[in-house]
Design an enzyme around this catalytic site. Structure first.
Site, PDB file in Angstrom:
ATOM      1  N   GLU A 146      47.419  42.420  41.231  1.00 40.32           N
ATOM      2  CA  GLU A 146      46.608  41.242  40.959  1.00 40.32           C
ATOM      3  C   GLU A 146      45.784  40.858  42.179  1.00 40.32           C
ATOM      4  O   GLU A 146      46.323  40.738  43.281  1.00 40.32           O
ATOM      5  CB  GLU A 146      47.494  40.048  40.593  1.00 40.32           C
ATOM      6  N   CYS A 147      44.504  40.651  41.998  1.00 41.58           N
ATOM      7  CA  CYS A 147      43.596  40.065  42.978  1.00 41.58           C
ATOM      8  C   CYS A 147      43.671  40.751  44.340  1.00 41.58           C
ATOM      9  O   CYS A 147      43.065  41.789  44.546  1.00 41.58           O
ATOM     10  CB  CYS A 147      43.857  38.566  43.086  1.00 41.58           C
ATOM     11  N   GLY A 148      44.425  40.202  45.283  1.00 39.03           N
ATOM     12  CA  GLY A 148      44.561  40.856  46.581  1.00 39.03           C
ATOM     13  C   GLY A 148      45.122  42.251  46.443  1.00 39.03           C
ATOM     14  O   GLY A 148      44.753  43.172  47.187  1.00 39.03           O
TER      15      GLY A 148
END
Length: 483
Positions: A347-349
């Protein structure tokens, strides 16, 4: 009635973002802990940073209660289930009390207050306002009379006269108590960064900051009166439904543990200063289904341990770019296991880390190279808020046409958008279409390669049960294949 069966609780709300909710929440939690009370923190809204601070102050995990991400019944079940033997719950709202997704205030802190039947303490930024504060509070009281606003805390008070006029106006016209008045503080330990507070994991003086908040609460708040309001919260007794859910959860967990005992399902979690954005409920759901969680550091470990799946959450890889880039051995280990079919959810990072590189201020830092995507960090948000995705293509974890509610918070973006040919060449594709939100490129999200799915969208396991089920299923398949 046993007092704990009433679930003493408070929601801390503001008239807007930045009004002082976190200061007040931390102060109450830390001050009451000093008195020997066990306080459990909750956070309304898709937020990891404030939740981390609340957890640090309470010395207890902070759980999320967000009506957009989680349904009403699961909110009630999670609140009651996690309360356990605590003395009081402190629930920090987000933005203004009535702010939601639309003019009706859908998914607002006020709606959560009604779900939990919780008393609300309003904190008000009193900068450059006097008697008008009474009108503002009166409006808050009358806007929705089903919301139980029980008192007001004044913040950023300029002096005794300022406090006197506002206090008298509120108590005369609104008929609710002013429970404290916090002056403009000369010290400010809760420093901010582009997405709000600096994460407590990166703050140099966490203990000092929490102690400071406790001292503010002890000096400027009527702690006894606020505690009384929490204790007088409307009864919320455990129901047969709650008991059945708890028993079913215990039976499911026992069954899953027995089922997976022979395969020893190990799920790795990259959790360090670069990757720190996780909901504890996500971990609990994996464990409830029989997984053994193994924490891993992308900064210090040289290779992945013996695991059957990998979960990489969000965080700030940009503040750790040098260290992540230097740990080439670990990056190579991830790439090797991915090629071997290791299930990975990012997720994301985590998505950024699985890309080709991260570009910061003209310098390029190599990442894992699973996806031929370059990311840069911008000065303005590239996506910020709730998201809804529709699953359109095959992927390891979700069925087609599944609708997922989540959230995006990032300043990064893809800078080599013309990657379609490379994607096709390497059999990389998007699985999600954004119905709300920005996604990775052109309203598409959920990059897939082999058993990897990487997305900007954060999910909450209680609102997206397919996630944990998919992780366990793919992990078991991988373990069986590698046995």
């Amino acid at each position: 009635m046993n007092m704990r069966s009433r679930y003493p609780r408070l929601i801390i709300a503001g008239m807007k973002g930045g009004s002082g909710k976190t200061l007040l929440s931390l102060g109450l939690i830390a001050a009451w802990r000093k008195k020997g009370f066990k306080i459990i923190p909750y956070k309304k809204g898709p937020d990891y940073i404030d939740a981390g601070w609340l957890s640090s102050a309470a010395k207890h995990l902070c759980y999320n209660l967000d009506p957009f991400l989680i349904g009403r019944e699961k909110i009630l079940s999670s609140f009651k289930g996690h309360f356990r033997d605590s003395d009081c719950a402190v629930i920090e709202g987000n933005r203004g009390l009535y702010d939601g997704m639309d003019a009706a205030g859908t998914y607002s802190t006020a709606e959560l207050a009604k779900i939990l039947k919780s008393p609300v303490i309003l904190i008000m930024d009193c900068t450059k306002v006097t008697r008008t504060a009474g009108a503002m509070v009166l409006g808050m009281l009358k806007f929705d009379k089903k919301v139980g606003i029980k008192g007001v805390v004044l913040n950023r008070i300029a002096g005794p006269r300022h406090e006197k006029v506002i206090r008298e106006a509120i108590e005369r016209y609104c008929h609710i108590p002013v429970l404290g008045a916090i002056p403009k503080l000369k010290k400010e330990f809760l420093s901010e960064r582009h997405m709000g507070l600096t994460p407590y994991q990166e703050h140099p003086e966490v203990k000092t900051a929490v102690t400071f908040c406790a001292e503010v609460a002890e000096k400027y708040l009527d702690l006894g009166r606020i505690w009384k309001i929490a204790k007088e919260a409307e009864p919320m007794t455990a129901t047969i439904h709650d008991t059945r859910c708890r028993i079913q959860d215990e039976e499911n967990r026992a069954s899953c543990i027995m089922h997976h005992a022979s395969t020893c399902i190990n799920i790795g979690i990259i959790r360090d200063s670069a990757f720190q954005f996780y909901y504890p409920e996500n971990f609990e759901e994996l464990e409830r289904k029989g997984a053994n969680l193994i924490e891993i550091s992308a900064l210090e470990d040289k290779k992945l341990p013996d695991i059957d799946a990998l979960y990489i959450g969000g965080g700030f890889p940009e503040t750790n770019a040098i260290a992540l880039a230097r740990n080439a051995a670990f990056r190579k280990s991830i790439k090797k296991t991915v090629e071997n079919g290791l299930p990975v959810y990012a997720e994301c990072g985590g998505l950024m880390y699985l890309g080709e590189s991260l570009v910061l201020e003209g310098k390029t830092y190599p990442m894992s190279g699973i996806f031929p995507v370059k990311f840069s960090l911008e000065k303005k948000p590239q996506a910020h808020g709730y998201s809804i995705v529709e699953v359109q293509n095959d992927n390891p974890y979700y069925g087609k046409r599944t609708e997922i509610k989540g959230h995006e918070f990032h300043y990064s973006r893809v800078i080599n958008s013309e990657v379609a040919k490379e994607f096709k060449k390497r059999n990389i594709y998007f699985s999600f279409r954004m119905k709300r939100g920005e996604g990775i490129i052109n309203k598409m999200d959920g990059l897939c390669y082999k058993n990897v799915l990487a997305t900007y969208t954060h999910i909450h396991a209680l609102g997206t049960p397919e996630w944990a089920e998919g992780m366990i299923k793919k992990a078991a398949e991988y373990r069986k294949r590698c046995a």
